[in-house]
Design an enzyme around this catalytic site. Structure first.
Site, mmCIF file in Angstrom:
data_model
loop_
_atom_site.group_PDB
_atom_site.id
_atom_site.type_symbol
_atom_site.label_atom_id
_atom_site.label_comp_id
_atom_site.label_asym_id
_atom_site.label_seq_id
_atom_site.Cartn_x
_atom_site.Cartn_y
_atom_site.Cartn_z
ATOM 1 N N SER A 116 0.867 -1.503 0.006
ATOM 2 C CA SER A 116 0.006 0.067 0.279
ATOM 3 C C SER A 116 0.843 1.394 -0.027
ATOM 4 C CB SER A 116 -1.358 0.070 1.453
ATOM 5 O OG SER A 116 0.054 0.162 2.453
ATOM 6 N N ASN A 205 13.979 4.160 4.987
ATOM 7 C CA ASN A 205 12.848 3.170 5.846
ATOM 8 C C ASN A 205 11.746 4.053 6.639
ATOM 9 O OD1 ASN A 205 11.610 0.464 6.638
ATOM 10 N ND2 ASN A 205 12.676 1.244 9.422
ATOM 11 N N HIS A 207 8.937 3.620 10.018
ATOM 12 C CA HIS A 207 8.737 3.248 11.225
ATOM 13 C C HIS A 207 7.303 2.711 11.541
ATOM 14 C CE1 HIS A 207 9.846 -0.346 14.074
ATOM 15 N NE2 HIS A 207 9.641 0.479 14.867
#
Length: 294
Positions: A116, A205, A207
């Protein structure tokens, strides 16, 4: 009118807003400098008005060109405005400054699940001339993100664990696609040293918690939200950060916070956090890449 300008400039909505802000700030700043400059260089009431006027005109016409480049750096739009300025210089001086679209930066999205966030990133950069999703990488052959890659006609790689950690074969594959940045969007494996070394400070990244809380090995997906709920936290959020050799440890680029209600479950917390991811991740990626490549 805005739609036609976006199409003419070949930019997406977020870049259009930054370009518009650059023009607005430059115009205001140039006008202010043109009013202040006569006093700065020692002009007095005795200085002929015509000389003052000529100085202001010089600033408004020529000084503007330098000021807009400086302001464009602040908004991460220097490549766009440098091409804009080269066109003006060509028309004024009949020179041959090379004018063209800035180099398109290719990014690879690593994902293990449905994708997504990958879809949001693809949508965000779909019409961008500066950044393009050039590769999808997954460690699961049945991952939903691979269906997205097929629909979007984006090349993809399905990686094998031993080769991923013990060889440089995948580094070579990724580089063969001319990838410059890697985006981790729900990728569950730790990034090996071979890839870290090849893409230093170029791996981003996301998180699903407010690091340094609820990070580290084993803290991913629903496990994070369950830990947040069990800890009785009143807020959670997202952390977008650079990747280094430790889990969830690299330099933080951005955080966003959402409140947790008493009746929230791990599932409802996950929905709130996912909404933040979709809202902010593509913009933070774009901002970091453009600033890094100035």
């Amino acid at each position: 009118m805005f739609s036609s300008l976006k199409a003419k400039w070949k930019v997406n909505t977020s870049q259009f807003i930054l370009i518009f802000c650059t023009f607005a700030v430059t115009g205001t700043l140039t006008a202010w400098i043109s009013r202040q400059l006569p006093g700065w260089i020692g002009f007095t009431d005795a200085t002929p008005s015509a000389l003052k006027l000529l100085l202001r005109i010089f600033v408004l016409i020529f000084g503007y060109q330098f000021i807009i480049l400086a302001v464009s750096v602040l908004f991460g739009q220097f490549p766009f405005f440098w091409n804009y300025e080269k066109k003006i210089l060509n028309s004024i001086f009949k020179t041959k400054f090379p004018v063209g679209s800035p180099k398109t930066i290719k990014i690879a999205i690593f994902a293990s699940g449905t994708g997504s966030n990958a879809q949001q990133i693809i949508n965000h950069f779909r019409n961008s001339t500066q950044i393009k999703v050039g590769l999808i990488v997954s460690n699961k052959p049945d991952a939903g993100v691979l269906n997205i890659a097929k629909i979007e006609n984006i090349p993809f790689i399905i990686i094998e664990k031993n080769a991923f950690f013990d060889s440089i074969d995948y580094v070579k594959m990724i580089l063969s696609h001319k990838i410059e940045f890697i985006i981790l969007a729900g990728f569950l494996w730790k990034i090996p040293a071979s890839i870290l070394n090849a893409f230093q400070e170029k791996i981003i990244n996301i998180h699903p918690a407010l690091l340094p809380k609820f990070g580290g090995k084993g803290m991913y997906g629903s496990k994070v939200h369950e830990a947040v709920k069990n800890a009785g936290e009143t807020e959670t959020g997202i952390t977008i950060h650079l990747v280094d050799e430790l889990y969830d440890h690299g330099k933080t680029l951005f955080q966003a916070v959402v409140s947790i209600d008493l009746d929230d479950s791990p599932e409802t917390i996950a929905k709130k956090v996912l909404a933040l991811e979709h809202q902010h991740f593509p913009q933070v990626i774009e901002s970091y890449i453009l600033k890094t490549n100035l």
